[in-house]
Write a protein that holds these residues in place. Structure first.
Motif, short mmCIF file in Angstrom:
data_model
loop_
_atom_site.label_atom_id
_atom_site.label_comp_id
_atom_site.label_asym_id
_atom_site.label_seq_id
_atom_site.Cartn_x
_atom_site.Cartn_y
_atom_site.Cartn_z
N VAL A 15 0.79 -1.18 -0.09
CA VAL A 15 0.08 0.10 0.12
C VAL A 15 0.97 1.13 0.09
CG1 VAL A 15 -1.65 1.22 1.34
CG2 VAL A 15 -1.95 -1.09 0.90
N ALA A 16 1.70 1.32 0.79
CA ALA A 16 2.75 2.45 0.99
C ALA A 16 3.66 2.43 -0.51
CB ALA A 16 3.88 2.34 1.99
N HIS A 25 7.52 2.28 5.36
CA HIS A 25 6.43 3.30 6.13
C HIS A 25 5.20 2.15 6.28
CE1 HIS A 25 8.68 6.52 3.62
NE2 HIS A 25 8.61 6.83 4.95
N GLY A 26 4.90 1.49 5.48
CA GLY A 26 3.86 0.48 5.47
C GLY A 26 4.23 -0.29 6.63
N ARG A 27 5.29 -1.01 6.46
CA ARG A 27 5.78 -1.88 7.53
C ARG A 27 5.67 -1.44 8.97
NH1 ARG A 27 7.58 -6.91 6.05
NH2 ARG A 27 7.82 -7.23 3.76
N LEU A 59 10.11 7.41 10.69
CA LEU A 59 9.15 7.96 11.72
C LEU A 59 9.03 9.35 11.38
CD1 LEU A 59 10.47 5.88 14.64
CD2 LEU A 59 8.21 5.48 13.49
N ASP A 60 9.94 10.14 11.10
CA ASP A 60 9.79 11.54 10.90
C ASP A 60 8.68 11.93 10.00
OD1 ASP A 60 11.91 12.10 12.56
OD2 ASP A 60 13.47 12.24 10.99
N LEU A 61 8.54 11.09 8.82
CA LEU A 61 7.63 11.43 7.81
C LEU A 61 6.39 11.01 8.08
CD1 LEU A 61 6.60 12.18 4.86
CD2 LEU A 61 7.38 10.13 4.20
N LEU A 62 6.30 9.75 8.90
CA LEU A 62 4.91 9.45 9.45
C LEU A 62 4.35 10.40 10.39
CD1 LEU A 62 5.58 5.47 9.48
CD2 LEU A 62 4.08 6.81 7.93
N GLU A 63 5.29 10.90 11.02
CA GLU A 63 4.70 11.92 12.11
C GLU A 63 4.31 13.18 11.67
OE1 GLU A 63 5.96 13.07 16.73
OE2 GLU A 63 7.60 13.27 15.03
N ILE A 64 4.96 13.63 10.39
CA ILE A 64 4.40 14.86 9.79
C ILE A 64 3.14 14.66 9.20
CG2 ILE A 64 4.96 16.14 7.66
CD1 ILE A 64 8.26 15.93 8.48
N ILE A 65 2.97 13.55 8.46
CA ILE A 65 1.73 13.25 7.84
C ILE A 65 0.43 12.93 8.98
CG2 ILE A 65 2.33 12.98 5.78
CD1 ILE A 65 2.17 10.00 5.87
N GLY A 66 0.70 12.79 10.18
CA GLY A 66 -0.23 12.59 11.35
C GLY A 66 -0.50 11.08 11.42
N ILE A 67 0.38 10.28 11.06
CA ILE A 67 0.10 8.61 11.53
C ILE A 67 0.46 8.06 12.76
CG2 ILE A 67 0.23 6.50 10.38
CD1 ILE A 67 0.21 7.36 7.74
N ILE A 68 1.58 8.56 12.85
CA ILE A 68 2.07 8.06 14.07
C ILE A 68 2.77 9.43 15.17
CG2 ILE A 68 3.11 6.24 13.34
CD1 ILE A 68 5.85 8.35 14.32
N LEU A 91 -3.24 8.32 5.65
CA LEU A 91 -3.08 7.98 4.48
C LEU A 91 -3.61 8.82 3.11
CD1 LEU A 91 -3.62 4.35 4.85
CD2 LEU A 91 -1.38 5.21 4.42
N ARG A 92 -4.59 9.52 3.33
CA ARG A 92 -5.05 10.56 2.50
C ARG A 92 -4.22 11.73 2.18
NH1 ARG A 92 -7.20 14.96 4.14
NH2 ARG A 92 -8.68 16.14 3.19
N ASN A 93 -3.77 12.11 3.49
CA ASN A 93 -2.81 13.19 3.54
C ASN A 93 -1.53 12.89 2.83
OD1 ASN A 93 -4.64 14.63 5.14
ND2 ASN A 93 -3.50 14.16 7.06
#
Length: 148
Positions: A15-16, A25-27, A59-68, A91-93
């Motif tokens: 998916v990622a 990111h997906g993992r 993790l930095d990117l995932l935090e920026i887009i609001g997932i973690i 995921l939408r973001n």
């Protein structure tokens, strides 16, 4: 259980990748979902089979887009990650940001391609369609994610 977890991780990795992001990111997302609790950087490394440097950057990117959200426990110095917010919203973001970036890059490239009349006409046609896509993505970004 390990083969089931690997299938889950592989699915989220796909998916990622389909959204134009790294499989890591997906993992990370799937490891956090399967665990059902915050995981340390070491635990994420073990679950995802990626290096601590790759995990940290992701993790930095995932935090920026609001997932973690990254946190630290008071009792130790370890960095932990936990799912934060709505996964579908995140995921939408991520998808919208990726599309907007690619559209912007494409429009910038078009400006350097307008050399002769024939090329200008072809680029103008393509540019019109990309601007149409840009408007579509803008409208998509305004659509709310259904509530849980």
């Amino acid at each position: 259980m390990d083969s089931i977890e690997e299938k889950i991780h592989a699915t989220f990795a796909n998916v990622a990748a389909s959204l134009g992001y790294s499989e890591v990111h997906g993992r990370i997302i799937s490891a956090l979902m399967v665990a059902g609790r915050p995981l340390s950087l070491d635990e994420l490394t073990k679950h995802t089979k990626y290096s601590p440097a790759s995990i940290s950057l992701s993790l930095d990117l995932l935090e920026i887009i609001g997932i973690i959200k990254k946190t630290k426990d008071r009792g130790d110095r370890k960095l932990y990650a936990k799912l934060d917010g709505d996964l579908i919203e995140g995921l939408r973001n991520a998808m919208i940001l990726k599309l907007q970036k690619e559209i912007s890059n494409t429009l910038n490239e078009f400006s350097s391609l307008k050399t002769d009349t024939k090329t200008k006409n072809a680029v103008a046609i393509l540019e019109k369609e990309v601007r149409r896509l840009q408007e579509y993505v803008r409208r998509l970004s305004e659509v709310e994610v259904p509530k849980r």
